[in-house]
Design a protein around this motif. Structure first.
Motif, PDB file in Angstrom:
ATOM      1  N   GLY A  24     -11.327 -20.840  36.442  1.00  0.00           N
ATOM      2  CA  GLY A  24     -12.079 -22.037  36.793  1.00  0.00           C
ATOM      3  C   GLY A  24     -11.395 -23.332  36.385  1.00  0.00           C
ATOM      4  O   GLY A  24     -10.484 -23.369  35.550  1.00  0.00           O
ATOM      5  N   THR A  25     -11.858 -24.413  37.003  1.00  0.00           N
ATOM      6  CA  THR A  25     -11.345 -25.738  36.661  1.00  0.00           C
ATOM      7  C   THR A  25     -11.566 -26.034  35.192  1.00  0.00           C
ATOM      8  O   THR A  25     -10.765 -26.740  34.558  1.00  0.00           O
ATOM      9  N   ARG A  26     -12.643 -25.499  34.615  1.00  0.00           N
ATOM     10  CA  ARG A  26     -12.939 -25.744  33.205  1.00  0.00           C
ATOM     11  C   ARG A  26     -11.805 -25.244  32.318  1.00  0.00           C
ATOM     12  O   ARG A  26     -11.447 -25.894  31.324  1.00  0.00           O
ATOM     13  N   TYR A  27     -11.205 -24.095  32.675  1.00  0.00           N
ATOM     14  CA  TYR A  27     -10.103 -23.575  31.873  1.00  0.00           C
ATOM     15  C   TYR A  27      -8.833 -24.383  32.117  1.00  0.00           C
ATOM     16  O   TYR A  27      -8.032 -24.605  31.198  1.00  0.00           O
ATOM     17  N   PHE A  28      -8.642 -24.816  33.349  1.00  0.00           N
ATOM     18  CA  PHE A  28      -7.492 -25.655  33.682  1.00  0.00           C
ATOM     19  C   PHE A  28      -7.509 -26.932  32.843  1.00  0.00           C
ATOM     20  O   PHE A  28      -6.464 -27.414  32.394  1.00  0.00           O
ATOM     21  N   LEU A  29      -8.716 -27.455  32.612  1.00  0.00           N
ATOM     22  CA  LEU A  29      -8.850 -28.709  31.877  1.00  0.00           C
ATOM     23  C   LEU A  29      -8.908 -28.522  30.361  1.00  0.00           C
ATOM     24  O   LEU A  29      -8.327 -29.305  29.604  1.00  0.00           O
ATOM     25  N   PHE A  30      -9.636 -27.482  29.924  1.00  0.00           N
ATOM     26  CA  PHE A  30      -9.931 -27.362  28.493  1.00  0.00           C
ATOM     27  C   PHE A  30      -9.341 -26.126  27.824  1.00  0.00           C
ATOM     28  O   PHE A  30      -9.524 -25.938  26.621  1.00  0.00           O
ATOM     29  N   ARG A  31      -8.698 -25.244  28.612  1.00  0.00           N
ATOM     30  CA  ARG A  31      -8.064 -24.044  28.089  1.00  0.00           C
ATOM     31  C   ARG A  31      -9.029 -23.239  27.213  1.00  0.00           C
ATOM     32  O   ARG A  31     -10.100 -22.880  27.633  1.00  0.00           O
ATOM     33  N   HIS A  32      -8.642 -22.963  25.970  1.00  0.00           N
ATOM     34  CA  HIS A  32      -9.410 -22.028  25.145  1.00  0.00           C
ATOM     35  C   HIS A  32     -10.753 -22.579  24.694  1.00  0.00           C
ATOM     36  O   HIS A  32     -11.582 -21.840  24.157  1.00  0.00           O
ATOM     37  N   LEU A  33     -10.993 -23.861  24.915  1.00  0.00           N
ATOM     38  CA  LEU A  33     -12.286 -24.449  24.580  1.00  0.00           C
ATOM     39  C   LEU A  33     -13.296 -24.264  25.718  1.00  0.00           C
ATOM     40  O   LEU A  33     -14.477 -24.558  25.554  1.00  0.00           O
ATOM     41  N   ALA A  34     -12.833 -23.804  26.858  1.00  0.00           N
ATOM     42  CA  ALA A  34     -13.719 -23.644  28.017  1.00  0.00           C
ATOM     43  C   ALA A  34     -14.720 -22.518  27.779  1.00  0.00           C
ATOM     44  O   ALA A  34     -14.458 -21.553  27.059  1.00  0.00           O
ATOM     45  N   PHE A  35     -15.880 -22.667  28.400  1.00  0.00           N
ATOM     46  CA  PHE A  35     -16.913 -21.626  28.314  1.00  0.00           C
ATOM     47  C   PHE A  35     -17.604 -21.514  29.663  1.00  0.00           C
ATOM     48  O   PHE A  35     -17.941 -22.527  30.272  1.00  0.00           O
ATOM     49  N   PRO A  36     -17.792 -20.254  30.158  1.00  0.00           N
ATOM     50  CA  PRO A  36     -17.297 -19.007  29.575  1.00  0.00           C
ATOM     51  C   PRO A  36     -15.822 -18.790  29.905  1.00  0.00           C
ATOM     52  O   PRO A  36     -15.262 -19.499  30.730  1.00  0.00           O
ATOM     53  N   GLN A  37     -15.230 -17.803  29.261  1.00  0.00           N
ATOM     54  CA  GLN A  37     -13.841 -17.437  29.518  1.00  0.00           C
ATOM     55  C   GLN A  37     -13.835 -16.283  30.523  1.00  0.00           C
ATOM     56  O   GLN A  37     -14.351 -15.209  30.231  1.00  0.00           O
ATOM     57  N   ASN A  38     -13.271 -16.519  31.702  1.00  0.00           N
ATOM     58  CA  ASN A  38     -13.193 -15.468  32.728  1.00  0.00           C
ATOM     59  C   ASN A  38     -11.726 -15.163  33.026  1.00  0.00           C
ATOM     60  O   ASN A  38     -11.039 -15.929  33.700  1.00  0.00           O
ATOM     61  N   HIS A  39     -11.263 -14.062  32.486  1.00  0.00           N
ATOM     62  CA  HIS A  39      -9.875 -13.641  32.663  1.00  0.00           C
ATOM     63  C   HIS A  39      -9.867 -12.142  32.953  1.00  0.00           C
ATOM     64  O   HIS A  39     -10.918 -11.536  33.166  1.00  0.00           O
ATOM     65  N   TYR A  40      -8.680 -11.552  32.989  1.00  0.00           N
ATOM     66  CA  TYR A  40      -8.571 -10.112  33.191  1.00  0.00           C
ATOM     67  C   TYR A  40      -9.437  -9.378  32.165  1.00  0.00           C
ATOM     68  O   TYR A  40      -9.415  -9.725  30.982  1.00  0.00           O
ATOM     69  N   PRO A  41     -10.236  -8.375  32.589  1.00  0.00           N
ATOM     70  CA  PRO A  41     -10.282  -7.749  33.914  1.00  0.00           C
ATOM     71  C   PRO A  41     -11.464  -8.190  34.783  1.00  0.00           C
ATOM     72  O   PRO A  41     -11.909  -7.416  35.648  1.00  0.00           O
ATOM     73  N   ASP A  42     -11.995  -9.389  34.578  1.00  0.00           N
ATOM     74  CA  ASP A  42     -13.222  -9.799  35.275  1.00  0.00           C
ATOM     75  C   ASP A  42     -13.091  -9.715  36.795  1.00  0.00           C
ATOM     76  O   ASP A  42     -13.960  -9.157  37.472  1.00  0.00           O
ATOM     77  N   ALA A  43     -12.022 -10.291  37.344  1.00  0.00           N
ATOM     78  CA  ALA A  43     -11.844 -10.284  38.796  1.00  0.00           C
ATOM     79  C   ALA A  43     -11.695  -8.863  39.322  1.00  0.00           C
ATOM     80  O   ALA A  43     -12.252  -8.504  40.371  1.00  0.00           O
ATOM     81  N   LEU A  44     -10.957  -8.033  38.588  1.00  0.00           N
ATOM     82  CA  LEU A  44     -10.757  -6.642  39.007  1.00  0.00           C
ATOM     83  C   LEU A  44     -12.077  -5.886  39.008  1.00  0.00           C
ATOM     84  O   LEU A  44     -12.349  -5.093  39.922  1.00  0.00           O
ATOM     85  N   GLU A  45     -12.897  -6.130  38.014  1.00  0.00           N
ATOM     86  CA  GLU A  45     -14.212  -5.487  37.979  1.00  0.00           C
ATOM     87  C   GLU A  45     -15.068  -5.929  39.159  1.00  0.00           C
ATOM     88  O   GLU A  45     -15.804  -5.125  39.746  1.00  0.00           O
ATOM     89  N   ASP A  46     -14.980  -7.206  39.519  1.00  0.00           N
ATOM     90  CA  ASP A  46     -15.750  -7.708  40.665  1.00  0.00           C
ATOM     91  C   ASP A  46     -15.304  -7.057  41.959  1.00  0.00           C
ATOM     92  O   ASP A  46     -16.137  -6.696  42.804  1.00  0.00           O
TER      93      ASP A  46
END
Length: 263
Positions: free
Chosen positions: A77-99
């Motif tokens: 998400g844009t939130r991670y692009f802007l805020f990196r590890h401060l972003a909430f929620p954190q959606n990374h591997y394997p979230d997309a694969l599970e979807d």
């Protein structure tokens, strides 16, 4: 007022994470060929190209008789692009694969409703979405694994520093960005299983976003593993065009490939 605006903006960014869904584009019954394709838009695992690499593609597939479904999978998400590890929620591997795995299972479980053959449910992805579709062929179990895969100008490697698309790697791995074992696991050219589904692969030599050699190394790896596949390399076309390129019209080759390899 500025504080309220900032809060609303942050809430908007967070809400992006909860928007995943499967959007169907179903053909007229008399046109249906019994096949289903789950379309995975690209966007560097940060965002989704929902129209150009999603709805536009699904609509064309629907016209060709396919039951198409656009997958709005979880992404950084844009939130991670802007805020990196401060972003909430954190959606990374394997979230997309599970979807994607859940989407394939859902389409198969409702095959009679959608008038499709549960053994002919494939995944088509663009750029980072191509990486996702390929990963489904490598990692998922048989019930949630696609019957065939198409990857158009895909992100492939997570280990080859010369050609890696680092923006996709950063969004996919998140706080595990430095995990070398995970990078290797998510490099699609490595450790290809013997039962990998048939793969259609297409890219352009002038791609200035994802180095076309991502597809070259995957083509070589698929050949060495004996996986049924077709690799279409166009001279020009660039990146991110979906179906709109006049010089890289991959769709007829994909349709021919599916017609011949999926029974």
């Amino acid at each position: 007022m500025k504080r309220l605006s900032a809060i609303l903006f942050l809430l908007f960014l967070c809400c992006q994470a909860f928007g995943q869904k499967l959007v169907p584009f179903l053909p007229e019954p008399e046109k249906s060929n019994g096949m289903a394709v789950i379309v995975c838009p690209g966007g560097s695992y940060y965002w989704l190209s929902r129209k150009t690499e999603g709805a536009d593609v699904a609509e064309k597939l629907r016209e060709e008789g396919y039951a198409a479904f656009v997958l709005n999978y979880r992404h950084a998400g844009t939130r991670y692009f802007l805020f990196r590890h401060l972003a909430f929620p954190q959606n990374h591997y394997p979230d997309a694969l599970e979807d994607l795995g859940a989407a394939i299972k859902e389409v198969r479980s409702r095959a009679s409703e959608y008038s499709v053959d549960p053994d002919r449910v494939g995944a088509l992805g663009f750029s980072a979405g191509g990486h996702l579709a390929l990963d489904a062929g490598k990692e998922l179990e048989s019930g949630s694994r696609p019957s065939f895969i198409a990857a158009v100008y895909p992100v492939v490697t997570m280990t080859d520093e010369e050609i890696v698309h680092d923006r996709s790697r950063r969004a996919l791995l998140g706080m595990k960005y430095g995990d070398s074992s995970l990078r290797k696991k998510l490099s699609m050219e490595l450790d290809i299983p013997a039962d990998m589904p048939p793969v259609f692969l297409a890219t352009c030599q002038d791609d200035s976003v994802v180095d076309y050699r991502n597809s070259v190394v995957l083509d070589q790896a698929l050949s060495e593993a004996g996986v049924l596949h077709v690799f279409k390399l166009f001279e020009t076309g660039g990146h991110g065009f979906g179906l709109s390129s006049q010089t890289a019209d991959w769709l007829p080759f994909f349709l021919d490939f599916v017609g011949k390899c999926v029974y």
